[in-house]
Design a protein around this motif. Structure first.
Motif, PDB file in Angstrom:
ATOM      1  N   SER C 183       0.934  -1.277  -0.020  1.00 36.30           N
ATOM      2  CA  SER C 183      -0.058   0.168   0.045  1.00 36.30           C
ATOM      3  C   SER C 183       0.880   1.207   0.125  1.00 36.30           C
ATOM      4  CB  SER C 183      -0.778   0.030   1.359  1.00 36.30           C
ATOM      5  OG  SER C 183      -1.759  -1.231   1.253  1.00 36.30           O
ATOM      6  N   VAL C 184       1.967   1.095   0.667  1.00 35.83           N
ATOM      7  CA  VAL C 184       2.975   2.449   0.780  1.00 35.83           C
ATOM      8  C   VAL C 184       3.455   2.570  -0.575  1.00 35.83           C
ATOM      9  CG1 VAL C 184       5.130   3.093   1.577  1.00 35.83           C
ATOM     10  CG2 VAL C 184       3.518   2.201   3.156  1.00 35.83           C
ATOM     11  N   PHE C 185       3.807   1.536  -1.325  1.00 36.26           N
ATOM     12  CA  PHE C 185       3.931   1.612  -2.644  1.00 36.26           C
ATOM     13  C   PHE C 185       3.168   2.254  -3.588  1.00 36.26           C
ATOM     14  CE2 PHE C 185       5.072   0.357  -7.023  1.00 36.26           C
ATOM     15  CZ  PHE C 185       6.236   0.889  -7.210  1.00 36.26           C
ATOM     16  N   LEU C 186       2.203   1.688  -3.617  1.00 32.34           N
ATOM     17  CA  LEU C 186       0.825   2.083  -4.394  1.00 32.34           C
ATOM     18  C   LEU C 186       0.526   3.806  -4.272  1.00 32.34           C
ATOM     19  CD1 LEU C 186      -1.817  -0.825  -4.385  1.00 32.34           C
ATOM     20  CD2 LEU C 186      -0.599   0.097  -6.389  1.00 32.34           C
ATOM     21  N   LYS C 187       0.392   4.091  -2.877  1.00 29.19           N
ATOM     22  CA  LYS C 187      -0.173   5.261  -2.710  1.00 29.19           C
ATOM     23  C   LYS C 187       0.862   6.249  -2.420  1.00 29.19           C
ATOM     24  CE  LYS C 187      -4.381   3.839  -2.956  1.00 29.19           C
ATOM     25  NZ  LYS C 187      -5.364   4.504  -3.700  1.00 29.19           N
ATOM     26  N   ALA C 188       2.307   5.906  -2.010  1.00 32.95           N
ATOM     27  CA  ALA C 188       3.141   6.888  -1.976  1.00 32.95           C
ATOM     28  C   ALA C 188       4.185   6.984  -2.865  1.00 32.95           C
ATOM     29  CB  ALA C 188       3.833   6.962  -0.451  1.00 32.95           C
ATOM     30  N   TYR C 189       4.768   5.980  -3.346  1.00 32.59           N
ATOM     31  CA  TYR C 189       5.701   6.084  -4.115  1.00 32.59           C
ATOM     32  C   TYR C 189       5.292   6.053  -5.686  1.00 32.59           C
ATOM     33  CZ  TYR C 189       9.454   4.762  -1.198  1.00 32.59           C
ATOM     34  OH  TYR C 189      10.574   4.724  -0.236  1.00 32.59           O
ATOM     35  N   TRP C 190       4.025   5.458  -5.986  1.00 32.54           N
ATOM     36  CA  TRP C 190       3.783   5.254  -7.488  1.00 32.54           C
ATOM     37  C   TRP C 190       3.090   6.521  -8.080  1.00 32.54           C
ATOM     38  CZ3 TRP C 190       4.547   3.197 -11.948  1.00 32.54           C
ATOM     39  CH2 TRP C 190       3.622   3.160 -12.944  1.00 32.54           C
TER      40      TRP C 190
END
Lengths: 266, 273, 265
Positions: C183-190
């Motif tokens: 979720s961190v990847f999807l919502k913060a990085y991506w």
């Protein structure tokens, strides 16, 4: 916690407005992929068949053969030589071409043809250029060198022209105000400003030429590419693997060196 | 009423330590942090923070206020010490239990830390990411109750009309309002705030502090706040902790904070004139 | 002169020594290369004649060759380049993520991912094509896979770098909220790297148009096959048609990419 899609509550706007353009783009991409795959005969059976074939292929590659090491070293050395010579000549030629292509210093009747020339150099893959040079100057390293010079000019001259277009014209005017000739203006005001970025271009191009020099050999341009292609044609797949590993190693080392040089010259 | 609501909320969120959710106090024991070996930023801090009201940490820059706050939710790994919260030592948690502890602790940042390219609504719902699976997060299948609550919170912070706008369209003060709303969306049992007003102008700073104090009082959420503006700290905090050189050098009521304490905390005195 | 003085102050003696060493090594490498490289001068003597002969044979172009063999091959080339790029995006995404030190803070994994990326880039598309022709037989499938595998390194490297440059703030905020890693990847990085990702994809597509044009030389499909046929038969007027087609398509692709990019960014 139900997994029903969140319906907008009464009086509230939809919290996640749907972007139909985005959805259409994704859908288009998916449809295209399937269509193109079917067109190119990219089928599952072929893929699976290939996998079995690939296993055999990898089996023949392993273990890498260290029998023709003299051929390997000779090829690698020639590739390096091709890359170095092509880079040096490429850079030297890029200077005047890039200068001619800079729109802030040159009149349009000079810059336009220069830009067209650069575009021509960039458009053709080094392999195609190498084919033409093999026809002109015969098989061997010289064809490879010439092909890579063309590629280098296409790349560096473009960056060079852009670098010149970004320079501060104040210094140019200051030098011009002293009554300096055109060449003096170039050497006193323009060259010092772009020289700083030069090593960056040079190391990058050396790196790129090294990669490409492994390829021009396939069409007769000399270097490790010739060795590789011969090994392929003789089905010496274990030697092919050795060559590939050597290429990867050399480019890995080259990348580390280039990074180190860039750090030193920052 | 609100306290009960918040408590049942926490219980419904399925925390494993249901028996402990009632207590919101925090106990720090001998907390030490060394970024570089042998050079501790925090030197054995021990603090007990009651489960209500605002505790403000003041002190000069580089004295470890921010490190202290970040050790509590483990954005910074403590070198030694214990942090007791709801029957668990936060300093020892790993993996899933660390995530479960984190989602009960809200955080407000100096630079707001919003996801600029997502909508305000989605930024708020980011506060619920600890409770839903990544797949649902990806498909934006948020709990309708959470969405409704996000709308309510947006109205409360005065940004009701901005729900579908991108976060990068907001001003600094508006962004911090979203930041606070996102933290409150977690229904936290503790709120950490790391210099929440330092990037804002004086007037907006007061508004943001009022909003944060009001929202947390309403839901009975204790706040640990680190702040460099002593006046704001005195005005809003129930308790002030002064830090210098990695130690706690003052701990008491705002009314008891005298100039010689400030001298001890910040050093020198010329600036007090 | 002013520039010289400024430069004088900018470098410590050690840096100057390093620079000097670099120039020395560069000049030495060049001199050694020129002396040892095998050039057969006899071949060079008739080069001008050969070039004149080449152009004489190329002109006038055999335009009838275009509808006969070039057009279909051109379409195939475009499909190879596009499908290869799409495939490489899917393959490069995970590798790029693994290579980004801030997203996956495990050095061993980062190094492994970097090795994959370097391997992909070091092996040329033509060599990749040779490998895949050996495995899957001649045709567009080998070409598509060659383009895809060669692009992994490029796309993955740039994507990994974009991830490493991503602002840490949102990541911290979502981590602090207890969000799981995906979720961190999807919502913060991506959301932060998405524009960079599509920009890289476009850039690579442009390059792949060029690259896919030569794959046919080793039997991996596309317009290179038409080129190869004309070359083997020494029909230079047909070679000229193919080259002109490639030139036009490459320029067109560059224009398309520039236009899309200026729209998006």
């Amino acid at each position: 916690m139900s997994i029903v899609p969140a319906a907008p509550a009464a009086g509230r706007p939809n919290p996640f407005p749907v972007s139909w353009t985005t959805r259409a783009a994704w859908l288009g991409l998916a449809i295209y992929s399937v269509y193109a795959a079917s067109l190119l005969d990219v089928t599952w059976e072929r893929f699976v068949f290939g996998l079995g074939n690939g296993a055999r292929f990898i089996g023949r590659m392993l273990p890498p053969a260290f029998t023709h090491m003299d051929l390997l070293w000779k090829g690698l050395a020639e590739s390096l030589e091709i890359a170095i010579i092509a880079t040096v000549f490429g850079i030297v030629l890029s200077l005047p071409v890039g200068l001619a292509a800079s729109r802030n210093l040159m009149p349009i009747w000079v810059s336009w043809p220069a830009r067209a020339f650069i575009a021509l150099c960039r458009s053709f893959h080094p392999v195609i250029v190498a084919i033409l040079f093999v026809k002109a100057v015969g098989f061997g390293a010289i064809a490879g060198i010439l092909a890579l010079i063309v590629a280098s000019v296409g790349f560096i001259a473009k960056l060079f022209a852009e670098a010149i277009e970004e320079i501060s014209l104040k210094q140019v005017e200051a030098v011009r105000a002293t009554g300096a000739s055109f060449m003096n203006v170039i050497f006193m005001a323009v060259v010092p400003q772009v020289l700083a970025r030069f090593t960056g271009f040079a190391t990058y191009q050396l790196d790129s030429n090294l990669r490409n020099s492994t390829m021009v050999g396939i069409v007769g341009g000399g270097g490790i590419g010739s060795t590789l292609f011969t090994a392929f044609q003789k089905f010496d797949y274990d030697f092919v693997l050795t060559i590939l590993l050597a290429i990867i190693a050399i480019i890995f080392v080259g990348e580390i060196l280039a990074g180190w040089v860039r750090k030193t010259f920052q | 009423m609100t306290a009960i609501g918040a408590m049942t909320g926490a219980a419904a969120n399925g925390s494993g330590q249901a028996g402990m959710t009632g207590t919101r106090s925090l106990s720090i024991r001998g907390l030490t942090k060394e970024y570089v070996r042998g050079k501790p930023v925090l030197r054995g801090i021990s603090l007990d923070i009651a489960g209500q009201g605002i505790t403000a940490i003041i002190g000069p820059s580089g004295t470890g206020k921010s490190t202290l706050i970040r050790c509590i939710n483990r954005l910074v790994e403590p070198t030694a010490g214990e942090i007791w919260f709801q029957g668990m030592d936060l300093a020892r948690l790993r993996g899933r239990s660390l995530r479960e502890a984190r989602r009960r602790i809200g955080m407000v940042f100096q630079e707001y830390n919003l996801v600029e390219r997502l909508s305000v609504m989605e930024n708020l719902l980011c506060g619920r990411l600890g409770y839903i699976s990544p797949v649902r997060a990806w498909l934006r299948r948020f709990d309708p109750a959470d969405i409704e609550r996000a709308f309510e919170l947006l109205d409360i912070v005065g940004l009701g009309a901005f729900a579908t706008q991108r976060a990068d369209a907001l001003s600094g003060g508006q962004r911090q309002r979203v930041g606070i709303a996102r933290a409150v969306m977690q229904r936290p049992d503790l709120l950490l705030a790391d210099e929440p007003t330092s990037s804002l102008d004086p007037k907006t700073s007061v508004e943001i502090m009022e909003l944060m104090a009001g929202l947390t009082a309403q839901h009975d959420i204790p706040v640990i706040l680190n702040i460099h503006n002593v006046e704001l700290a005195k005005r809003f905090a129930a308790r002030i902790v002064g830090m210098a050189g990695g130690h706690v050098v003052f701990d008491g009521l705002p009314a008891d904070l005298r100039d010689d304490h400030l001298k001890q905390i910040y050093g020198g005195e010329g600036w007090l004139e | 002169m002013i520039a010289d003085q400024r430069r004088w102050e900018r470098f410590t003696p050690r840096e100057r020594l390093l620079r000097f060493t670099f120039y020395l090594v560069a000049v030495a490498a060049f001199v050694v290369s020129v002396q040892t490289v095998e050039v057969i001068p006899e071949f060079l003597y008739d080069a001008p004649e050969q070039v004149v002969d080449l152009f004489a044979r190329m002109w006038p172009m055999d335009l009838k060759y275009y509808p006969k063999a070039v057009h279909a091959a051109l379409i195939e080339t475009l499909h190879i380049a596009t499908l290869g790029t799409i495939l490489s995006l899917g393959l490069a995404l995970p590798v790029g993520i693994l290579a980004a030190r801030n997203v996956v803070p495990v050095t061993a994994i980062n190094q492994f991912a970097k090795l994959v990326l370097v391997s992909s880039r070091s092996v040329n598309s033509l060599v990749w094509a040779l490998l895949f022709v050996a495995v899957f037989g001649p045709g567009a499938l080998a070409g598509t896979l060659a383009i895809a595998f060669r692009s992994i390194g490029f796309v993955g490297k740039l994507f990994g770098e974009a991830l490493e440059e991503a602002n840490r703030g949102p990541v911290e905020a979502l981590t602090a909220a207890g969000a799981p890693w995906p979720s961190v990847f999807l919502k913060a990085y991506w959301p932060q790297v998405q524009p960079a990702f599509w920009s890289i994809a476009l850039f690579r597509w442009d390059i792949n148009i060029r690259e896919s044009a030569v794959l046919g030389l080793v039997g991996a499909g596309g317009i290179g096959v038409a080129l190869d046929t004309a070359l083997t038969l020494l029909y230079w007027d047909q070679v000229a048609v193919v080259l002109a087609t490639i030139f036009a398509v490459v320029i067109l692709a560059e224009i398309i990419v520039t236009t899309i990019r200026s729209r998006i960014i």
